[in-house]
Design an enzyme around this catalytic site. Structure first.
Site, PDB file in Angstrom:
ATOM      1  N   ARG A  72      75.555  34.952  25.434  1.00 56.13           N
ATOM      2  CA  ARG A  72      74.446  34.067  25.814  1.00 56.13           C
ATOM      3  C   ARG A  72      73.099  34.745  25.551  1.00 56.13           C
ATOM      4  NH1 ARG A  72      74.540  31.856  31.645  1.00 56.13           N
ATOM      5  NH2 ARG A  72      72.872  30.587  30.755  1.00 56.13           N
ATOM      6  N   ASP A 106      66.409  32.366  30.526  1.00 55.51           N
ATOM      7  CA  ASP A 106      66.015  32.958  29.249  1.00 55.51           C
ATOM      8  C   ASP A 106      64.601  33.522  29.354  1.00 55.51           C
ATOM      9  OD1 ASP A 106      64.074  30.739  28.607  1.00 55.51           O
ATOM     10  OD2 ASP A 106      65.920  29.573  28.628  1.00 55.51           O
ATOM     11  N   HIS A 121      66.444  31.429  39.316  1.00 53.08           N
ATOM     12  CA  HIS A 121      67.848  31.729  39.034  1.00 53.08           C
ATOM     13  C   HIS A 121      68.031  33.058  38.310  1.00 53.08           C
ATOM     14  CE1 HIS A 121      68.656  27.120  39.313  1.00 53.08           C
ATOM     15  NE2 HIS A 121      68.663  27.702  40.494  1.00 53.08           N
ATOM     16  N   CYS A 179      76.482  51.795  36.266  1.00 51.79           N
ATOM     17  CA  CYS A 179      75.198  52.055  36.917  1.00 51.79           C
ATOM     18  C   CYS A 179      74.876  53.543  36.837  1.00 51.79           C
ATOM     19  CB  CYS A 179      75.258  51.595  38.367  1.00 51.79           C
ATOM     20  SG  CYS A 179      73.809  52.037  39.364  1.00 51.79           S
ATOM     21  N   CYS A 182      75.150  54.829  40.841  1.00 50.11           N
ATOM     22  CA  CYS A 182      76.391  54.941  41.618  1.00 50.11           C
ATOM     23  C   CYS A 182      77.651  54.795  40.777  1.00 50.11           C
ATOM     24  CB  CYS A 182      76.402  53.901  42.736  1.00 50.11           C
ATOM     25  SG  CYS A 182      76.595  52.193  42.153  1.00 50.11           S
ATOM     26  N   THR A 220      64.112  18.892  34.024  1.00 52.54           N
ATOM     27  CA  THR A 220      65.092  19.217  35.055  1.00 52.54           C
ATOM     28  C   THR A 220      65.853  17.969  35.466  1.00 52.54           C
ATOM     29  OG1 THR A 220      65.411  20.088  37.296  1.00 52.54           O
ATOM     30  CG2 THR A 220      63.312  18.993  36.851  1.00 52.54           C
ATOM     31  N   PRO A 246      63.261  13.054  29.025  1.00 53.33           N
ATOM     32  CA  PRO A 246      63.661  11.933  28.152  1.00 53.33           C
ATOM     33  C   PRO A 246      64.405  10.824  28.891  1.00 53.33           C
ATOM     34  CG  PRO A 246      64.289  14.054  27.194  1.00 53.33           C
ATOM     35  CD  PRO A 246      63.893  14.315  28.619  1.00 53.33           C
TER      36      PRO A 246
END
Length: 281
Positions: A72, A106, A121, A179, A182, A220, A246
């Site tokens: 993605r 994005d 998000h 990571c 950790c 949206t 639209p």
């Protein structure tokens, strides 16, 4: 863009001093970024995105989930901001107190000229540790467009890429980085199904909607909650809401103006209606 609705929307934007621009998946879809409702392609077509985008899926198969998000992310890097993104940047440039709130993960707003949108998000470009939440660097191979790959290198459009630029295994799995703090697996920096929205982003969005004098909602579906509540907050407190979409949505009834059409066409025309001397991109 002609008629009383566009003229009224232009008047509202010209009079605003503290507008909010609230964008959803339709905004990015016009740049070619698939929405969750779109069919998956290639090796991912046998997976349901809503089954991959969960904490449980990552715990069960972190390489599969990480590989999907790498695909993605690389797909987003091939996409380009459209004139609607540049029109939003023109609003921000004209009205510095504008707040841009997005549900999209994005980076098209940033590349379109908006430096710091409020991200409800999360972001594909802000990975973090799955255990300690330490921010992690973006994998180097995910920062360059797929088109930079040499012809014939075996990397198909939209496929994940393993560390070192080699094609991922045929099943799309890519082992996530560890990571640096950790050693736990790094996860995508997005909000998954079943997770709460980031409190700082949600507080900033609600605060902006509560204090705005115009809310412009773009692309949206108004079906994803609690993000879909943001335009309702503005409307309840008396700010006019202008919708660009639209198709009809559940927000139609609360909007002062509904502008039907793609954001890439409607937003530049709206900016020009508000400020005839403006360069809407």
């Amino acid at each position: 863009m002609t008629g009383p609705e566009p003229a009224e929307a232009g008047r509202l934007l010209a009079a605003a001093r503290r507008p909010v621009v609230f964008t959803g998946a339709g905004m990015s879809a016009e740049s070619g970024v698939p929405t969750f409702r779109d069919a998956q392609t290639g090796l991912w077509q046998r997976y349901d995105p809503q089954e991959l985008a969960t904490p449980a899926a990552f715990r069960a198969d972190p390489a599969l989930v990480w590989g999907w998000y790498e695909a993605r992310r690389r797909g987003v890097r091939r996409a380009e901001p459209h004139p609607g993104h540049r029109a939003v940047a023109a609003i921000v440039a004209r009205l510095p107190d504008t707040v841009v709130i997005t549900q999209n993960v994005d980076d098209l707003h940033e590349r379109g000229g908006v430096p710091a949108p409020v991200r409800l998000h999360g972001s594909l470009f802000a990975p973090r540790c799955s255990a300690c939440a330490r921010p992690a660097p973006i994998p180097e191979d995910a920062t360059a467009p797929e088109d930079d790959a040499a012809p014939g290198d075996g990397v198909a459009s939209g496929d994940a890429v393993a560390p070192g630029g080699m094609p991922a295994p045929p099943d799309g799995r890519v082992t996530p980085p560890a990571c640096a703090g950790c050693g736990a697996p790094v996860r995508p920096g997005v909000v998954w199904f079943g997770e709460a929205l980031p409190s700082a982003a949600l507080d900033a969005a609600v605060g902006a909607a509560s204090g705005c004098d115009l809310l412009l909602t773009v692309g949206t579906s108004a079906l994803v909650h609690p993000a879909a509540e943001i335009p309702l907050v503005a409307a309840r407190l008396g700010a006019p809401v202008v919708q660009v979409n639209p198709v009809p949505t559940p927000l139609d009834a609360i909007c002062a103006v509904n502008l039907r059409g793609p954001a890439g066409e409607v937003l530049p025309a709206l900016v020009c209606a508000a400020w005839p001397d403006a360069d809407a991109g």
